[in-house]
Design an enzyme around this catalytic site. Structure first.
Site, short mmCIF file in Angstrom:
data_model
loop_
_atom_site.label_atom_id
_atom_site.label_comp_id
_atom_site.label_asym_id
_atom_site.label_seq_id
_atom_site.Cartn_x
_atom_site.Cartn_y
_atom_site.Cartn_z
CD GLU A 1 -46.54 3.67 10.84
OE1 GLU A 1 -47.54 2.94 10.94
OE2 GLU A 1 -46.26 4.58 11.65
CB ALA B 1 3.75 -2.99 -5.39
CG HIS C 1 -48.24 3.65 14.62
ND1 HIS C 1 -48.20 4.57 13.60
CD2 HIS C 1 -48.93 4.23 15.65
CE1 HIS C 1 -48.85 5.66 14.00
NE2 HIS C 1 -49.29 5.47 15.24
CB CYS D 1 -17.23 4.91 3.49
SG CYS D 1 -16.81 4.08 1.96
CD GLU E 1 -22.20 10.56 0.10
OE1 GLU E 1 -22.92 9.56 0.33
OE2 GLU E 1 -20.98 10.47 -0.16
CB CYS F 1 -13.70 2.53 2.56
SG CYS F 1 -15.14 2.48 3.65
CD GLU G 1 -2.56 1.63 0.19
OE1 GLU G 1 -2.41 2.77 -0.32
OE2 GLU G 1 -3.35 0.78 -0.25
CB ALA H 1 -26.72 4.91 1.56
CE1 TYR I 1 -19.95 8.08 -3.40
CE2 TYR I 1 -20.38 7.63 -5.71
CZ TYR I 1 -19.57 7.50 -4.61
OH TYR I 1 -18.40 6.79 -4.69
CE LYS J 1 -19.72 9.04 2.74
NZ LYS J 1 -20.12 8.13 1.64
#
Length: 458
Positions: free
Chosen positions: A442, A114, A437, A47, A183, A42, A34, A342, A179, A50
């Site tokens: 509902e 890498a 309820h 994600c 956001e 994320c 990495e 979402a 999105y 955020k």
């Protein structure tokens, strides 16, 4: 042994980490590289941070609604540095957990870039060492897309930099209508910035149900976010201590920050895929089959870098399925249909399955059920924000094809609705559920009246 490792994973985001851990636990000799921070988009710059910023922005509405419930809130003020630093502390903690989990699973980690030099060979960026592996898994995710040829482009930022701003801007101009744009508009507006979206299209959220798109447009403007459609930027320049932005309409806009959120591209530039003979599409995405196998026998790819369905849980499923297929002997293909998603806009959106337009195109006759209301929570406060719910049903089989919600707690609702859609429940089975309820949710099981089809008197 012939190779240094059985598997080398390039990219330690959610998908790559899952694949590496499962493969190692199955007995493979695994390494992962990495170049930035373990955890990927994320956890580090997507994600997770955020959603924390979204939580922070929501307090503005809570404070505005408080008097209607008898609360007097005086002297409330927001401090960007506190939120920013607290978010980054949590990000660092989670990155540490990802690293620890890799080590516990026996995965060797390289915190450096890498690149491929062949079908079974990689070169590390810092040390210059070459490493061989029987199989290589590309899991480098995506990167923010930027416009080309825009004068002053370097004066803007992307979502990557938005989490680390030294000062909170008073005026923000966001370019894009997807999105990420929505956001961050919710975040900046909620935290107190004057926020404007500039989008080249006539509507936001391409690919979502049209009723959701129209509803979000209305509610975003009601919240105070300014929307400028069918427009682009032609120039950004310094204007004193701020930025001067020229739009394609000729309008001049002053802003303290310009954020580009026009999409994301597969992060494959400079990885050496061409040297290894890996086929990519016109967007740079690695072309794979249902088992994440590329055009080269020893190379696989998962997650956003394949540009199939760019969601973190999908990348995790892709990674797990890859490891199960190769190292556990269980051929596993990920079903990318009926995956919930979402948008943490204002109001938030939750959606699963087909929108009305796609359902009509693929299934022909459909029944549509829709409701639009002010949720109970908003009644005493005077908050005018409304909730939209919509269910799309195959008219011939009565199967629920899609569920779409825009309103408070929509993402939470849609996770459970996704179980029903994935299971292929009929509308009759859906309606047989007794309502809970009093809740907004509902209404999802109380919609009985069909909406007339477009251009139909029925």
């Amino acid at each position: 042994m012939k190779y240094d490792y059985d598997l080398f994973v390039v990219g330690a985001g959610s998908g790559g980490v899952r694949a590496a851990r499962i493969a190692s636990q199955a007995g493979a000799r695994v390494a992962i590289a990495e170049e930035y921070r373990i955890g990927g988009t994320c956890v580090i710059r997507g994600c997770v941070p955020k959603k924390f910023l979204v939580y922070g922005a929501e307090f503005a509405q809570f404070i505005a609604d408080a008097p209607g419930y008898g609360w007097t809130v005086t002297g409330a003020k927001f401090d960007w540095a506190t939120l920013r630093d607290n978010v980054q502390k949590e990000v660092a903690r989670l990155s540490g957990i990802y690293t620890s989990n890799l080590h516990k699973a026996g995965v060797t980690t390289y915190e450096e870039r890498a690149e491929l030099v062949g079908a079974n060979t990689l070169k590390l960026g810092k040390s210059g060492s070459e490493i061989s592996a029987e199989r290589i898994l590309i899991a480098t995710g995506g990167a923010p897309q930027l416009p080309t040829g825009l004068p002053g482009l370097e004066l803007g930022i992307t979502s990557n930099e938005a989490f680390l701003l030294k000062e909170f801007p008073k005026r923000v101009l966001i370019v894009g209508g997807g999105y990420v744009a929505l956001e961050f508009a919710n975040i900046f507006h909620g935290l107190g910035a004057e926020t404007r979206i500039v989008h080249r299209g006539d509507r936001m959220l391409r690919g979502f149900d049209d009723d959701l798109r129209a509803h979000l447009h209305i509610e975003s403007e009601r919240a105070g976010i300014r929307l400028t459609m069918k427009s682009t930027l032609t120039k950004i320049e310094k204007a004193g201590g701020a930025l001067g932005v020229t739009l394609s309409t000729g309008e001049h806009v002053d802003a303290d920050q310009v954020l580009f959120a026009i999409g994301r591209n597969p992060n494959t530039a400079g990885l050496g895929l061409e040297r290894a003979g890996v086929k990519v599409d016109k967007y740079g995405a690695v072309v794979v089959d249902e088992f994440s196998h590329s055009s080269v026998a020893s190379i696989y790819a998962i997650g956003d870098v394949t540009n199939r369905m760019n969601l973190t849980p999908v990348a995790i499923r892709d990674g797990h399925a890859f490891a199960d297929t190769i190292y556990k002997g269980r051929a596993t293909a990920v079903d990318h249909r009926s995956v919930p998603s979402a948008v943490f806009s204002r109001p938030p959106i939750g959606t699963v399955g087909l929108g009305e337009e796609d359902a009509r195109a693929s299934h022909g006759d459909v029944n549509v059920y829709r409701t639009n209301f002010r949720p109970m929570r908003n009644m005493l406060s005077g908050n005018q924000e409304r909730t939209l719910m919509k269910i799309v049903v195959d008219r011939n089989t009565d199967q629920v094809l899609g569920v779409h919600v825009a309103g408070e707690d929509a993402p939470e609702m849609i996770q459970l609705a996704a179980v029903a859609v994935k299971a292929g429940l009929t509308k009759q089975q859906w309606d047989s559920t007794v309502a809970l309820h009093p809740t907004a949710a509902e209404e999802l099981v109380l919609m009985r009246e069909k909406v007339a089809a477009p251009n139909s008197a029925a």
